[in-house]
Design a protein around this motif. Structure first.
Motif, PDB file in Angstrom:
ATOM      1  N   HIS A  21      15.024   9.951   6.685  1.00 27.31           N
ATOM      2  CA  HIS A  21      13.962  10.949   6.580  1.00 27.31           C
ATOM      3  C   HIS A  21      12.757  10.733   7.475  1.00 27.31           C
ATOM      4  N   ARG A  22      12.641   9.590   8.103  1.00 30.66           N
ATOM      5  CA  ARG A  22      11.564   9.389   9.072  1.00 30.66           C
ATOM      6  C   ARG A  22      11.945   8.264  10.014  1.00 30.66           C
ATOM      7  N   SER A  23      11.288   8.233  11.150  1.00 30.29           N
ATOM      8  CA  SER A  23      11.593   7.212  12.160  1.00 30.29           C
ATOM      9  C   SER A  23      10.838   5.918  11.870  1.00 30.29           C
ATOM     10  N   PHE A  24      11.524   4.813  12.116  1.00 25.60           N
ATOM     11  CA  PHE A  24      10.948   3.478  12.012  1.00 25.60           C
ATOM     12  C   PHE A  24      11.221   2.748  13.321  1.00 25.60           C
ATOM     13  N   ASP A  25      10.417   1.737  13.590  1.00 25.57           N
ATOM     14  CA  ASP A  25      10.638   0.887  14.763  1.00 25.57           C
ATOM     15  C   ASP A  25      11.413  -0.364  14.423  1.00 25.57           C
ATOM     16  N   LEU A  26      11.501  -0.695  13.132  1.00 24.61           N
ATOM     17  CA  LEU A  26      12.117  -1.952  12.724  1.00 24.61           C
ATOM     18  C   LEU A  26      12.546  -1.869  11.277  1.00 24.61           C
ATOM     19  N   LEU A  27      13.690  -2.492  10.979  1.00 20.76           N
ATOM     20  CA  LEU A  27      14.157  -2.668   9.606  1.00 20.76           C
ATOM     21  C   LEU A  27      14.267  -4.166   9.360  1.00 20.76           C
ATOM     22  N   ILE A  28      13.644  -4.619   8.282  1.00 21.28           N
ATOM     23  CA  ILE A  28      13.803  -6.002   7.837  1.00 21.28           C
ATOM     24  C   ILE A  28      14.528  -5.915   6.506  1.00 21.28           C
ATOM     25  N   ILE A  29      15.726  -6.483   6.443  1.00 19.45           N
ATOM     26  CA  ILE A  29      16.590  -6.291   5.287  1.00 19.45           C
ATOM     27  C   ILE A  29      17.068  -7.634   4.742  1.00 19.45           C
ATOM     28  N   ASP A  30      17.130  -7.721   3.430  1.00 16.98           N
ATOM     29  CA  ASP A  30      17.655  -8.918   2.786  1.00 16.98           C
ATOM     30  C   ASP A  30      19.173  -8.834   2.721  1.00 16.98           C
ATOM     31  N   ASP A  31      19.812  -9.970   2.878  1.00 17.62           N
ATOM     32  CA  ASP A  31      21.270 -10.018   2.822  1.00 17.62           C
ATOM     33  C   ASP A  31      21.791  -9.631   1.438  1.00 17.62           C
ATOM     34  N   ALA A  32      21.024  -9.920   0.393  1.00 18.01           N
ATOM     35  CA  ALA A  32      21.465  -9.669  -0.978  1.00 18.01           C
ATOM     36  C   ALA A  32      20.850  -8.383  -1.539  1.00 18.01           C
ATOM     37  N   LEU A  33      20.787  -7.352  -0.736  1.00 17.46           N
ATOM     38  CA  LEU A  33      20.213  -6.077  -1.155  1.00 17.46           C
ATOM     39  C   LEU A  33      21.068  -5.462  -2.255  1.00 17.46           C
TER      40      LEU A  33
ATOM     41  N   MET B 238       0.835  -1.183   0.000  1.00 14.73           N
ATOM     42  CA  MET B 238       0.000   0.000   0.000  1.00 14.73           C
ATOM     43  C   MET B 238       0.876   1.241   0.000  1.00 14.73           C
ATOM     44  N   ALA B 239       0.759   2.014  -1.036  1.00 16.25           N
ATOM     45  CA  ALA B 239       1.619   3.172  -1.182  1.00 16.25           C
ATOM     46  C   ALA B 239       1.250   4.308  -0.244  1.00 16.25           C
ATOM     47  N   ASN B 240      -0.018   4.442   0.135  1.00 13.02           N
ATOM     48  CA  ASN B 240      -0.460   5.573   0.936  1.00 13.02           C
ATOM     49  C   ASN B 240      -0.898   5.182   2.335  1.00 13.02           C
ATOM     50  N   GLU B 241      -0.201   4.274   2.962  1.00 15.72           N
ATOM     51  CA  GLU B 241      -0.569   3.874   4.317  1.00 15.72           C
ATOM     52  C   GLU B 241      -0.326   5.013   5.290  1.00 15.72           C
ATOM     53  N   GLU B 242      -1.135   5.049   6.318  1.00 13.46           N
ATOM     54  CA  GLU B 242      -1.000   6.056   7.359  1.00 13.46           C
ATOM     55  C   GLU B 242       0.298   5.818   8.132  1.00 13.46           C
ATOM     56  N   ILE B 243       1.054   6.886   8.381  1.00 15.70           N
ATOM     57  CA  ILE B 243       2.288   6.774   9.156  1.00 15.70           C
ATOM     58  C   ILE B 243       1.920   6.617  10.625  1.00 15.70           C
ATOM     59  N   THR B 244       2.502   5.624  11.261  1.00 14.54           N
ATOM     60  CA  THR B 244       2.242   5.361  12.673  1.00 14.54           C
ATOM     61  C   THR B 244       3.557   5.400  13.435  1.00 14.54           C
ATOM     62  N   LYS B 245       3.485   5.184  14.741  1.00 13.46           N
ATOM     63  CA  LYS B 245       4.693   5.135  15.553  1.00 13.46           C
ATOM     64  C   LYS B 245       5.397   3.788  15.438  1.00 13.46           C
ATOM     65  N   ARG B 246       4.755   2.811  14.827  1.00  9.41           N
ATOM     66  CA  ARG B 246       5.320   1.474  14.744  1.00  9.41           C
ATOM     67  C   ARG B 246       5.676   1.109  13.307  1.00  9.41           C
ATOM     68  N   GLY B 247       6.270   2.026  12.578  1.00 12.60           N
ATOM     69  CA  GLY B 247       6.599   1.794  11.181  1.00 12.60           C
ATOM     70  C   GLY B 247       7.683   0.753  10.992  1.00 12.60           C
ATOM     71  N   VAL B 248       7.561   0.009   9.891  1.00  9.45           N
ATOM     72  CA  VAL B 248       8.536  -1.012   9.529  1.00  9.45           C
ATOM     73  C   VAL B 248       9.014  -0.727   8.112  1.00  9.45           C
TER      74      VAL B 248
ATOM     75  N   ASP C 215       1.933   0.286   9.292  1.00  6.08           N
ATOM     76  CA  ASP C 215       2.757   1.254   8.569  1.00  6.08           C
ATOM     77  C   ASP C 215       3.998   0.545   8.043  1.00  6.08           C
ATOM     78  N   ILE C 216       3.941   0.113   6.791  1.00  3.79           N
ATOM     79  CA  ILE C 216       5.023  -0.673   6.215  1.00  3.79           C
ATOM     80  C   ILE C 216       5.472  -0.017   4.918  1.00  3.79           C
ATOM     81  N   ARG C 217       6.747   0.238   4.808  1.00  7.56           N
ATOM     82  CA  ARG C 217       7.335   0.784   3.585  1.00  7.56           C
ATOM     83  C   ARG C 217       8.202  -0.302   2.969  1.00  7.56           C
TER      84      ARG C 217
END
Length: 168
Positions: free
Chosen positions: A51-63, A1-11, A35-37
């Protein structure tokens, strides 16, 4: 979802495959996150993190741009980034023991081997919440404390302030 509401628990989900990033986002939504980007390369991930605060980053090793380990080292070393202390879950399709150790030493909080189910992701999220680890900064390491448990050594095994063993 491109236009999700920004929350305090963004990922932020960063994966070279847009399909995998979307799949992880669906899993997160099924677990109650709103709130997922999603990004597909290191430069876009770093832009989002700066540019904005997140609570979590999930990252692929092969980025694309920087692998997950190099990206994590860069993020943890960037004292100007508002997200440098966030928990990071790394995903990898075929990690060996050395790669997992490299990820831990770069400052990864949790690790997921692909493919995984939503309950595996939930276990990592619950562990991050239930057992937060102190952030360590030293010349050789910047990231969450790599020790997973605290061991009580008892009074007899402790050293006194002046460096001599306590007598009992």
């Amino acid at each position: 979802m491109a236009n999700e509401e920004i929350t305090k628990r963004g990922v932020l989900v960063a994966d070279a495959s847009a399909h995998m990033a979307a799949l992880v986002a669906v899993m997160l939504r099924s677990l109650g996150r709103k709130d997922i980007r999603e990004v597909c390369d290191a430069s876009k991930a770093m832009f989002e993190l700066n540019h904005r605060s997140f609570d979590l980053l999930i990252i692929d090793d092969a980025l694309v741009g920087l692998d997950g380990v190099a990206f994590t080292r860069k993020l943890r070393a960037n004292s100007d980034c508002r997200n440098r202390l966030i928990p990071i879950i790394m995903m990898s399709a075929a990690p060996d023991a050395k790669r997992i150790a490299d990820a831990r030493d770069a400052g990864i909080t949790e690790f997921l081997r692909k493919p995984f189910a939503a309950n595996h992701l939930l276990t990592r999220l619950d562990n991050i919440t239930a057992h937060p680890r102190s952030f360590i900064e030293s010349a050789e390491f910047v990231g969450p404390d790599r020790r997973r448990k605290t061991v009580s050594v008892g009074k007899k095994a402790r050293r006194s302030v002046d460096g001599l063993a306590e007598a009992s």
